[in-house]
Scaffold this active site. Structure first.
Site, PDB file in Angstrom:
ATOM      1  N   ASP A  21      -0.163   4.887   0.410  1.00 41.04           N
ATOM      2  CA  ASP A  21      -1.003   5.380   2.040  1.00 41.04           C
ATOM      3  C   ASP A  21       0.072   5.277   3.069  1.00 41.04           C
ATOM      4  O   ASP A  21       0.600   3.997   3.382  1.00 41.04           O
ATOM      5  CB  ASP A  21      -1.971   5.220   1.945  1.00 41.04           C
ATOM      6  N   ASP A  75       6.855   1.275   6.309  1.00 41.51           N
ATOM      7  CA  ASP A  75       5.386   0.956   6.713  1.00 41.51           C
ATOM      8  C   ASP A  75       4.959   1.988   5.399  1.00 41.51           C
ATOM      9  O   ASP A  75       4.145   3.630   6.052  1.00 41.51           O
ATOM     10  CB  ASP A  75       4.423   0.592   7.969  1.00 41.51           C
ATOM     11  N   HIS A  91       0.305  -1.254   0.105  1.00 43.80           N
ATOM     12  CA  HIS A  91      -0.153  -0.166  -0.729  1.00 43.80           C
ATOM     13  C   HIS A  91       0.853   1.083   0.376  1.00 43.80           C
ATOM     14  O   HIS A  91       2.237   1.092   0.342  1.00 43.80           O
ATOM     15  CB  HIS A  91      -0.535  -0.071   1.102  1.00 43.80           C
ATOM     16  N   GLU A 111      -4.703   2.052   3.149  1.00 36.52           N
ATOM     17  CA  GLU A 111      -4.540   0.681   3.558  1.00 36.52           C
ATOM     18  C   GLU A 111      -5.072   1.449   5.335  1.00 36.52           C
ATOM     19  O   GLU A 111      -5.375   0.493   6.274  1.00 36.52           O
ATOM     20  CB  GLU A 111      -2.927  -0.054   3.510  1.00 36.52           C
ATOM     21  N   GLU A 112      -4.437   2.140   5.585  1.00 39.18           N
ATOM     22  CA  GLU A 112      -4.572   2.913   6.862  1.00 39.18           C
ATOM     23  C   GLU A 112      -5.639   2.427   7.688  1.00 39.18           C
ATOM     24  O   GLU A 112      -5.066   2.811   8.754  1.00 39.18           O
ATOM     25  CB  GLU A 112      -3.028   3.849   7.070  1.00 39.18           C
TER      26      GLU A 112
HETATM   27 ZN   LIG Z   1       1.358  -0.806   6.401  1.00 40.78          ZN
END
Ligand SMILES: [Zn+2]
Length: 436
Positions: A78, A108, A76, A143-144
């Protein structure tokens, strides 16, 4: 050529970090356009698919000449927000200092996006095509905050575009030590979420004469204590059993004993493994009277509960009542659930990852892990029940404890050498699984 791949991955990560994709609002389109351009030039078929124009998901496909598995490298683009005042450097600089690249998303998970895309581009530039099956590079948005515009939207609205047999995503892969040994985790499972409220009832009254009321908040005290102190019967699944065996801890029908042994050597690791072995309770929010001088007639406690994959609602409720056994005068109301999910422990993908680590870091071993949170793997496992999905982004310069301190925190950064390490892994594993 390995040095080239490391440099290319690092430059791509720097460019991605400089494109602010803090979600909300995400604003992922510029990052997706950058990746789409690189993959299109490398010979991939490109689709940008989104619920809105500003937030497209990228699907890049490279077909092989024969039948075979579809391998998907997922990520991802974002990120969570960053409070620049708390950082030593600009969170969107992408600066490289002392061999580390700084910025929000460096762990991340723009690092994995960069490694997956750089590996794919390097492979195709050298003329490689899958001999059998096909390679998918998928980078999603959102995703977040749960994936409603990302993985969930994509698998519901364009399942044929992203259907896959083998999938690599985030979730594990950073090296950790136990005793004299080194381990790389492969995340094969994720715990489910079972959030509930405990309610107690009393009788309101004036706070100046407590004995004339029945205080619902005080009735909560023994329940709160039980949730905090008691442990449920374990609900043991295969991933933590295999992990304990991999760590060299004899389980022999007594996982609690194995965890106790582990705790003596490494309390932090033991806490993580213990959470994999059963239902956990974390009371996090409580409310009662709205006025200081009124004895509350009702109190409500919110509990964040997590359960291993495979457990039905009835079983989890059974564990709640087990912990609260001996108490009465309360009611339980469940308000949010997400099922746990898992992939098989053994597969051609696991063989490939294990083989790669054995060649690159012969002292180390690969072990399966279960993560207590959830990633987009959950969505892909649900959409495509036969898909084997693992979380694996190998890092060896920085260990697991150092990494966890940086994820969603300030001063997020990654060793540039690990960007090359991960990109080589994706390149080699892709070639091994798809031939050519
Ligand atoms: Zn992540």
């Amino acid at each position: 050529m390995s040095g080239d791949l490391e440099r290319e991955t690092s430059e791509l990560l720097r460019d991605l970090v400089r494109l602010n994709t803090v979600n909300p609002p995400g604003n992922e389109r510029p990052a997706q356009e950058l990746l789409a351009g690189m993959l299109r030039d490398a010979g991939f078929e490109i689709d940008l698919l989104g619920r809105t124009d500003e937030r497209p998901n990228l699907v890049a496909r490279l077909r092989g000449s024969g039948d075979g598995p579809t391998l998907c490298l997922l990520s991802h683009v974002d990120t969570v927000l960053a409070d620049a005042d708390a950082w030593q450097r600009d969170p969107w600089s992408g600066d490289v200092v002392d061999g580390e690249l700084w910025g929000r998303g460096a762990q991340d998970m723009k690092s994995q996006t960069a490694a997956e895309v750089a590996a794919a581009v390097a492979l195709t530039r050298s003329g490689w095509r899958p001999a059998h099956g096909e390679l998918l590079i998928v980078s999603v948005v959102d995703e977040e905050t749960g994936g409603d515009e990302g993985a969930i939207w994509l698998t519901e609205n364009h399942p044929d575009a992203v259907r896959c047999d083998l999938l690599l995503n985030e979730g594990a892969g950073t090296v950790f030590n136990y005793g004299d040994d080194r381990f790389y985790g492969v995340s094969v499972a994720e715990k489910g979420v079972f959030r509930f409220e405990v309610k107690t009832d009393g009788v309101a009254g004036h706070a100046s004469i407590p004995a004339l009321g029945q205080n619902a908040l005080l009735k909560m005290v023994p329940l709160l204590q039980a949730l905090g102190e008691r442990r449920t019967t374990l609900d043991v699944t295969d991933p933590p059993l295999a992990l304990l065996a991999g760590l060299g801890l004899p389980v022999d029908g007594d996982p609690a004993g194995a965890v106790a042994t582990l705790r003596e050597a490494d309390p932090g690791l033991a806490a993580v493994v213990e959470a994999m072995l059963g239902v956990t309770f974390a009371p996090t929010q409580i409310s009662a009277s709205e006025k200081i001088n009124v004895i509350p007639s009702q109190a409500r406690l919110q509990v964040d509960c997590r359960m291993p994959p495979g457990m039905a609602e009835e079983q989890v409720l059974g564990r709640i009542h087990e912990v609260l056994d001996g108490h009465d005068g309360y009611a339980i109301e469940v308000f949010e659930t997400k099922v746990g999910n898992a992939s098989p422990l053994e597969s051609p993908l696991m063989d490939a990852l294990r083989g790669w680590i054995t060649r690159e870091d012969p002292q180390a071993r690969v072990v399966p892990t279960m993560i207590p949170a959830f990633t987009d793997s959950r969505t892909f496992r649900a959409a495509f029940p036969d898909c084997v999905a693992y979380g694996f982004f190998p890092q060896r310069k920085m260990d697991l404890h150092e990494m966890w301190a940086l994820v969603h925190s300030h001063d997020e950064r990654i060793a540039v050498a690990d960007l090359g390490f991960a990109a080589r892994c994706y390149r080699d594993v892709t070639k091994e699984l798809l031939g050519g």
